[in-house]
Design an enzyme around this catalytic site. Structure first.
Site, PDB file in Angstrom:
ATOM      1  CG  HIS A 125      14.104 122.912  73.065  1.00 47.30           C
ATOM      2  ND1 HIS A 125      12.811 123.230  72.708  1.00 47.30           N
ATOM      3  CD2 HIS A 125      14.086 122.823  74.430  1.00 47.30           C
ATOM      4  CE1 HIS A 125      12.049 123.320  73.784  1.00 47.30           C
ATOM      5  NE2 HIS A 125      12.795 123.077  74.838  1.00 47.30           N
ATOM      6  CG  HIS A 167      10.545 122.959  68.300  1.00 40.26           C
ATOM      7  ND1 HIS A 167      10.845 124.295  68.433  1.00 40.26           N
ATOM      8  CD2 HIS A 167      11.153 122.327  69.349  1.00 40.26           C
ATOM      9  CE1 HIS A 167      11.584 124.476  69.524  1.00 40.26           C
ATOM     10  NE2 HIS A 167      11.781 123.287  70.090  1.00 40.26           N
ATOM     11  CB  CYS A 215      14.065 125.187  67.035  1.00 42.63           C
ATOM     12  SG  CYS A 215      13.182 125.049  65.447  1.00 42.63           S
TER      13      CYS A 215
END
Length: 324
Positions: free
Chosen positions: A299, A287, A239
């Site tokens: 993402h 994240h 991420c």
């Protein structure tokens, strides 16, 4: 006769009953929703470990830089100490050879009061010079000890961080292996269904302005790429690796860590989100994605889904920042 008939009927009933019992133990197929929840949890736990791993790498790089600087400073200090050590040694040799003693003799035998006072001054200056040399030597030794201790502390910290890195990598591998094992128990169609859940239609155009346009363009071009823990391109990302590389295209340097990226720009309210803003999830943060407008983000999701477009609130939302 009656006894034989009862025995026969009992045998038939027993045989019928036994026939109803399966010959082998039956295991129910795993419930797809249960597997989905467990796989998602394992992926998240692995990502948490991965982001801690990224944080540890950043810390390790800084510590290694400190160690290099400290060692260079220690070497310079060692050289300075060597020079003072030579001066002290020369002074001690001169005194041993009688230069200091001969000055004493000259004072004693001198009939000239002026010479007497001059010699006393010379001896006092000589002694002061020796004292200063010894004082300098003690100071340099202490300075070197301080630098050696500082270097040793940093080296120990490096070893500790390297151990943490190893532990986090083991955690990542174990969680990923367990998730793959769960998915392996499903049929191909069920596995495909789990891995495709949560997908959102990819917009054909994402309006963005300024430097954010370059970041958004890069991130959107990676949709469909693989998710690999610790990766930052060119064909696989985690991420924070994706957002780091995306904003690098706009000339903005970001650390390879979701929690560190949360401190990399001005905070933005959800109502003021613009394309290119970084959005963060979970507590503690583990994240990060990029907002692309219309309540959507791009993402690097997890090893099952790769880089994809999702809804802004698909995960527990924490906040957003605007890099640059």
């Amino acid at each position: 006769m009656r006894k034989r008939l009862i025995t026969a009927l009992t045998g038939l009933a027993l045989a019928a009953t036994i026939g109803l019992i399966p010959s082998t133990t039956a295991y129910a197929d795993p419930d797809i929703d249960t597997v989905q929840a467990r796989v998602d949890r394992l992926y998240h736990e692995a990502e948490q470990a991965s982001e801690r791993y990224n944080d540890a790498k950043i810390e390790l790089e800084a510590l290694q830089g400190d160690v290099a600087s400290l060692r260079a400073d220690q070497e310079r200090q060692d050289e300075a100490l060597g020079k003072v050590r030579e001066q002290v040694a020369d002074a001690m040799v001169s005194q041993y050879q009688g230069q200091g003693i001969s000055a004493v003799g000259e004072v004693i035998v001198s009939d000239d009061p002026g010479a007497f006072l001059s010699q006393l001054t010379t001896m006092s200056s000589y002694q002061d010079h020796q004292d200063a040399l010894l004082g300098d030597y003690a100071d340099e030794v202490e300075a070197l000890d301080i630098r050696e201790a500082a270097t040793a502390r940093r080296v120990k910290q490096v070893s500790s961080v390297e151990s943490r890195l190893k532990d986090e990598k083991t955690t990542i591998d174990d969680k990923l292996e367990e998730a793959e094992s769960l998915l392996g128990r499903l049929k191909d169609e069920e596995r495909a269904e789990i891995l495709s859940r949560g997908g959102t239609t990819v917009p054909s155009d994402v309006p963005a302005s300024g430097r954010a346009a370059a970041a958004v363009q890069y991130a959107m071009a990676q949709v469909g790429d693989s998710y690999v823990y610790g990766a930052a391109g060119p064909n696989a990302f985690d991420c924070s690796g994706l957002t780091m590389m995306a904003w690098a295209q706009a000339g903005v340097g970001l650390p390879h860590s979701s929690s560190a990226q949360y401190s990399s720009g001005a905070r933005v309210a959800e109502s003021d989100l613009q394309a290119g803003d970084l959005v963060f999830y979970y507590s503690p943060i583990s994240h990060v994605g990029m907002y692309i407008g219309n309540g959507l983000i791009v993402h690097a999701a997890n090893p099952g889904a790769g880089v994809k477009v999702s809804n802004l609130h698909e995960m527990p939302y924490v906040g957003a920042v605007r890099p640059g």
